[in-house]
Design a protein around this motif. Structure first.
Motif, mmCIF file in Angstrom:
data_model
loop_
_atom_site.group_PDB
_atom_site.id
_atom_site.type_symbol
_atom_site.label_atom_id
_atom_site.label_comp_id
_atom_site.label_asym_id
_atom_site.label_seq_id
_atom_site.Cartn_x
_atom_site.Cartn_y
_atom_site.Cartn_z
ATOM 1 N N ASP A 199 30.905 21.878 56.218
ATOM 2 C CA ASP A 199 30.439 22.898 55.281
ATOM 3 C C ASP A 199 31.097 22.698 53.922
ATOM 4 O OD1 ASP A 199 28.813 24.131 57.137
ATOM 5 O OD2 ASP A 199 30.435 25.413 57.890
ATOM 6 N N CYS A 200 30.652 23.453 52.956
ATOM 7 C CA CYS A 200 31.283 23.385 51.644
ATOM 8 C C CYS A 200 31.264 24.761 50.997
ATOM 9 C CB CYS A 200 30.601 22.357 50.743
ATOM 10 S SG CYS A 200 28.956 22.812 50.173
ATOM 11 N N ASP A 201 32.209 24.970 50.107
ATOM 12 C CA ASP A 201 32.295 26.197 49.322
ATOM 13 C C ASP A 201 31.421 26.007 48.084
ATOM 14 O OD1 ASP A 201 32.929 28.356 47.789
ATOM 15 O OD2 ASP A 201 35.078 27.915 47.648
ATOM 16 N N ALA A 202 30.404 26.805 47.930
ATOM 17 C CA ALA A 202 29.442 26.606 46.842
ATOM 18 C C ALA A 202 30.033 26.875 45.464
ATOM 19 C CB ALA A 202 28.223 27.502 47.063
ATOM 20 N N LYS A 203 31.140 27.608 45.384
ATOM 21 C CA LYS A 203 31.655 28.035 44.086
ATOM 22 C C LYS A 203 31.985 26.874 43.144
ATOM 23 C CE LYS A 203 35.104 31.005 41.896
ATOM 24 N NZ LYS A 203 36.265 31.911 42.103
ATOM 25 N N PRO A 204 32.733 25.827 43.577
ATOM 26 C CA PRO A 204 33.032 24.726 42.649
ATOM 27 C C PRO A 204 31.771 24.055 42.106
ATOM 28 C CG PRO A 204 34.452 24.608 44.573
ATOM 29 C CD PRO A 204 33.415 25.645 44.878
ATOM 30 N N LEU A 205 30.730 23.963 42.923
ATOM 31 C CA LEU A 205 29.481 23.360 42.460
ATOM 32 C C LEU A 205 28.746 24.276 41.492
ATOM 33 C CD1 LEU A 205 28.341 21.823 45.860
ATOM 34 C CD2 LEU A 205 28.951 20.536 43.805
ATOM 35 N N GLU A 206 28.811 25.582 41.750
ATOM 36 C CA GLU A 206 28.153 26.532 40.850
ATOM 37 C C GLU A 206 28.813 26.536 39.474
ATOM 38 O OE1 GLU A 206 28.473 30.155 42.982
ATOM 39 O OE2 GLU A 206 26.799 29.713 44.361
ATOM 40 N N GLU A 207 30.121 26.323 39.442
ATOM 41 C CA GLU A 207 30.857 26.371 38.175
ATOM 42 C C GLU A 207 30.461 25.251 37.217
ATOM 43 O OE1 GLU A 207 34.880 26.299 39.442
ATOM 44 O OE2 GLU A 207 34.989 28.466 39.828
ATOM 45 N N ILE A 208 29.938 24.157 37.737
ATOM 46 C CA ILE A 208 29.577 23.035 36.857
ATOM 47 C C ILE A 208 28.074 22.936 36.625
ATOM 48 C CG2 ILE A 208 31.584 21.709 37.641
ATOM 49 C CD1 ILE A 208 29.405 19.921 39.127
ATOM 50 N N GLN A 209 27.305 23.877 37.153
ATOM 51 C CA GLN A 209 25.851 23.778 37.082
ATOM 52 C C GLN A 209 25.342 23.586 35.656
ATOM 53 O OE1 GLN A 209 23.219 24.051 39.627
ATOM 54 N NE2 GLN A 209 24.990 23.344 40.796
ATOM 55 N N GLY A 210 25.818 24.423 34.733
ATOM 56 C CA GLY A 210 25.309 24.362 33.366
ATOM 57 C C GLY A 210 25.602 23.038 32.696
ATOM 58 N N ARG A 211 26.865 22.618 32.729
ATOM 59 C CA ARG A 211 27.247 21.366 32.075
ATOM 60 C C ARG A 211 26.598 20.166 32.763
ATOM 61 N NH1 ARG A 211 27.808 18.546 27.745
ATOM 62 N NH2 ARG A 211 29.396 16.909 27.845
ATOM 63 N N ALA A 212 26.540 20.187 34.086
ATOM 64 C CA ALA A 212 25.937 19.069 34.815
ATOM 65 C C ALA A 212 24.455 18.935 34.473
ATOM 66 C CB ALA A 212 26.123 19.256 36.316
ATOM 67 N N ALA A 213 23.766 20.064 34.309
ATOM 68 C CA ALA A 213 22.348 20.015 33.951
ATOM 69 C C ALA A 213 22.158 19.400 32.568
ATOM 70 C CB ALA A 213 21.755 21.422 34.000
ATOM 71 N N GLU A 214 23.032 19.759 31.621
ATOM 72 C CA GLU A 214 22.958 19.170 30.278
ATOM 73 C C GLU A 214 23.129 17.655 30.340
ATOM 74 O OE1 GLU A 214 25.886 20.967 27.825
ATOM 75 O OE2 GLU A 214 25.138 23.013 28.099
ATOM 76 N N LEU A 215 24.113 17.214 31.103
ATOM 77 C CA LEU A 215 24.382 15.778 31.216
ATOM 78 C C LEU A 215 23.219 15.053 31.880
ATOM 79 C CD1 LEU A 215 28.099 16.046 32.390
ATOM 80 C CD2 LEU A 215 27.328 15.219 30.159
ATOM 81 N N ALA A 216 22.671 15.651 32.933
ATOM 82 C CA ALA A 216 21.550 15.024 33.639
ATOM 83 C C ALA A 216 20.349 14.858 32.716
ATOM 84 C CB ALA A 216 21.176 15.855 34.864
ATOM 85 N N LYS A 217 20.103 15.843 31.871
ATOM 86 C CA LYS A 217 18.967 15.765 30.946
ATOM 87 C C LYS A 217 19.186 14.677 29.895
ATOM 88 C CE LYS A 217 17.645 20.606 31.591
ATOM 89 N NZ LYS A 217 17.642 21.976 31.006
ATOM 90 N N ILE A 218 20.423 14.510 29.443
ATOM 91 C CA ILE A 218 20.729 13.430 28.490
ATOM 92 C C ILE A 218 20.448 12.073 29.128
ATOM 93 C CG2 ILE A 218 22.603 12.244 27.262
ATOM 94 C CD1 ILE A 218 23.878 15.015 26.827
ATOM 95 N N ILE A 219 20.864 11.920 30.380
ATOM 96 C CA ILE A 219 20.682 10.644 31.082
ATOM 97 C C ILE A 219 19.207 10.311 31.244
ATOM 98 C CG2 ILE A 219 21.036 9.490 33.312
ATOM 99 C CD1 ILE A 219 23.631 11.221 33.539
ATOM 100 N N LEU A 220 18.393 11.323 31.507
ATOM 101 C CA LEU A 220 16.977 11.096 31.792
ATOM 102 C C LEU A 220 16.098 11.119 30.544
ATOM 103 C CD1 LEU A 220 16.649 13.294 35.008
ATOM 104 C CD2 LEU A 220 16.953 10.817 34.863
#
Length: 590
Positions: free
Chosen positions: A363-384
């Motif tokens: 299992d995993c604790d969703a909180k660490p992943l939720e904390e980076i959602q905004g920044r990770a989405a920005e980076l993913a869009k730059i890459i694509l």
């Protein structure tokens, strides 16, 4: 009529192969021939530089042998003919020697050592001494160090230089003392450059409280041991005195252009014998092999464009990320030429029980992943994005990789710790691999009552030695090790049979090195490796990429392995990571 018949009998010359020496000392062959011949020569010498009716080919032994055949086939004149014939003859003799040494039934010579190595180890040493340039890629734990020490007993190989990872010089000292106690060994110390020849005797006398003896002649040691981290600083000192070099864990040289790589190249070109040791000489892309072999066998592969055109499908292929078209064919060719020798445990009759590999969901604790959602989405869009600059995409890719894999590791860490506790409480000592320090912190905090030691990139060599000792002595039941910090480490197999991957690396070669810390000679129990994965974060896409990267590694090292033709290495794993992240985020929003 008679004159016409005589003219018809005269041999017709179709062109010339001429040796050219550049201002920098580099040599190449300039071949000019009739158009009909040039068409066929371009197919033979793929990747060669071309200018009108001329082809330029790097001056390798193999090229000279090919040119010899070409000139016989199409009656080209060779200038100078004696030089080409001598080098072609050397290539022919080398091929015959390699075939003879590797033939079944061949009995290699013995070496003057306190412990006589096994037959297959002596065979590798003899091959290295014959070819003077060898990548020994035997399976983890088959004793590549012993083969290298055999080669160093040859007087022409000394003084010898051994270059290894930061945590392994003391281990090399110990192995040299065990196999060759008569050899004088010096391990390069930290600090300023000093006189290696004078350091040892004076230091011993000071320790014994003796006075310096006037007129004592300084003498170089038989073997100098250092680390890759010191190589650039010491290269100008070591290159003139070393007669041979052993690059342990030579995968450190898979990336060209660094100070470390340039220093290794400088030393390799100055010595007469070069040996590289690694069960995993490449981590990611098969063309990294060019960088490794260019150090071990300088110039023997020709130029990068020639290599890329022949083995990667395009002379313009990226030297860092190019794929080999046929890894199996290249691996077979490298062995035939005597550049590389790879044996499995089955090949040498030293099989261990097979490793059991288990992908275990946690299992995993969703909180660490939720904390980076905004920044990770920005980076993913730059890459694509199609309109972003290459540098911006590269920078965004590196950050997304770090952010998402770190968050995934932290999210899993509490559940990884619970899994480790179950193993320890069942009587196991566990070697646990991770990458991010925040992950180590969580695991160590939750298991501090069990005893946890660290062997990562943060610890000094002395601290790493202490961590290893604590694990071997039983004071620590869990040893946390960085995915890329333990290569070459020996001695854990006597106390541990269980490996856990708390985090994953992009390269399957790294995982093989990790498992090899306990799956090696001296292991008496079956080894189990657990890959702890979750269905969130980066794990799903990393697992997918690992499946294709293994193709390049296995094709090189094991040409007889069955490889599905449809599988290809995917150089665009960061793009896939970005696409996967955005797709998952879109599903969650829906």
């Amino acid at each position: 009529m008679s004159a016409a018949r005589d003219l018809a009998r005269e041999p017709r010359a179709f062109g010339t192969a001429r040796l050219v020496i550049g201002d920098d000392g580099r040599r190449w062959w300039s071949i000019e021939a009739a158009p009909s011949v040039m068409l066929r020569l371009r197919r033979l010498f793929q990747g060669s530089a071309r200018s009108g009716k001329r082809i330029v080919v790097a001056d390798t032994l193999e090229a000279c042998r090919d040119i010899e055949w070409v000139c016989e086939r199409w009656r080209l004149s060779i200038e100078p003919a004696d030089y080409a014939a001598e080098r072609a003859g050397r290539h022919r003799e080398a091929e015959e020697a390699v075939e003879r040494i590797l033939a079944a039934g061949y009995l290699p010579r013995t070496f003057d050592l306190a412990i006589q190595p096994r037959e297959y180890q002596r065979r590798a040493a003899e091959l290295a001494l014959r070819t003077r340039q060898l990548l020994l890629a035997d399976d983890v734990g088959l004793g590549k160090t012993a083969s290298a020490i055999c080669a160093l007993t040859d007087p022409t190989a000394r003084p010898a230089l051994v270059v290894t990872l930061t945590h392994l010089p003391k281990q090399w000292e110990a192995e040299l003392a065990r196999f060759a106690p008569g050899m004088r060994v010096h391990r390069i110390r930290d600090g300023a450059i000093y006189d290696i020849a004078a350091w040892g005797p004076r230091r011993r006398k000071r320790r014994a409280g003796q006075l310096e003896i006037a007129g004592t002649e300084p003498k170089l040691p038989d073997v100098i041991v250092t680390s890759y981290s010191k190589l650039a600083k010491w290269a100008d000192v070591l290159a003139p005195i070393a007669k041979s070099v052993v690059f342990d864990e030579v995968q450190e040289l898979r990336k060209h252009g660094s100070n470390k790589y340039e220093a290794a190249t400088q030393i390799a070109q100055a010595v007469d014998l070069r040996v590289g040791l690694s069960a995993t000489p490449i981590y990611n892309y098969g063309a990294e092999m060019f960088n490794v072999l260019e150090v071990l066998a300088p110039g023997a592969l020709g130029s990068w464009p020639e290599f890329a055109a022949t083995w990667c499908g395009s002379e313009g292929a990226d030297r860092e990320k190019a794929e080999l078209k046929d890894p199996r064919a290249f691996g077979a060719w490298a062995r035939e030429q005597g550049f590389m020798l790879r044996r499995t445990r089955a090949d040498v009759g030293r099989e261990l029980p097979a490793v059991t590999r288990a992908a275990q969901h946690v299992d995993c604790d969703a909180k660490p992943l939720e904390e980076i959602q905004g920044r990770a989405a920005e980076l993913a869009k730059i890459i694509l994005a199609q309109d972003q600059k290459g540098f911006d995409k590269m920078k965004a890719g590196g950050e997304l990789d770090w952010q998402l894999r770190r968050a995934t590791g932290i999210a899993k860490a509490p559940f990884v710790a619970d899994f480790l506790r179950l193993l320890v409480e069942s009587g196991e000592r566990v070697l646990c691999f991770a990458w991010h320090h925040a992950v180590y912190d969580v695991i160590e905090e939750r298991l501090k009552d069990l005893g946890v030691a660290r062997y990562t990139g943060e610890e000094s060599a002395t601290q790493k030695d202490a961590a290893r000792a604590a694990f071997v002595d039983g004071k620590a039941r869990v040893l946390l090790m960085s995915l890329r910090s333990g290569a070459g480490l020996d001695g854990l197999q006597s106390v541990c049979r269980t490996v856990v991957f708390a985090e994953l690396d992009w390269s399957p070669g790294v995982h093989e090195q990790c498992i090899g810390r306990v799956h090696r000679d001296g292991q008496t129990d079956p080894v189990v490796a657990y890959y702890l994965t979750t269905d969130q974060g980066s794990d799903p896409i990393v697992m997918d990429v690992l499946g294709v990267k293994r193709v390049q590694v296995e094709g090189l090292r094991n040409p007889d392995a069955e490889i599905a033709a449809a599988q290809q290495i995917d150089p665009d794993h960061i793009r896939k990571l970005a696409e996967s992240f955005l797709a998952k985020r879109s599903d969650d929003d829906a």
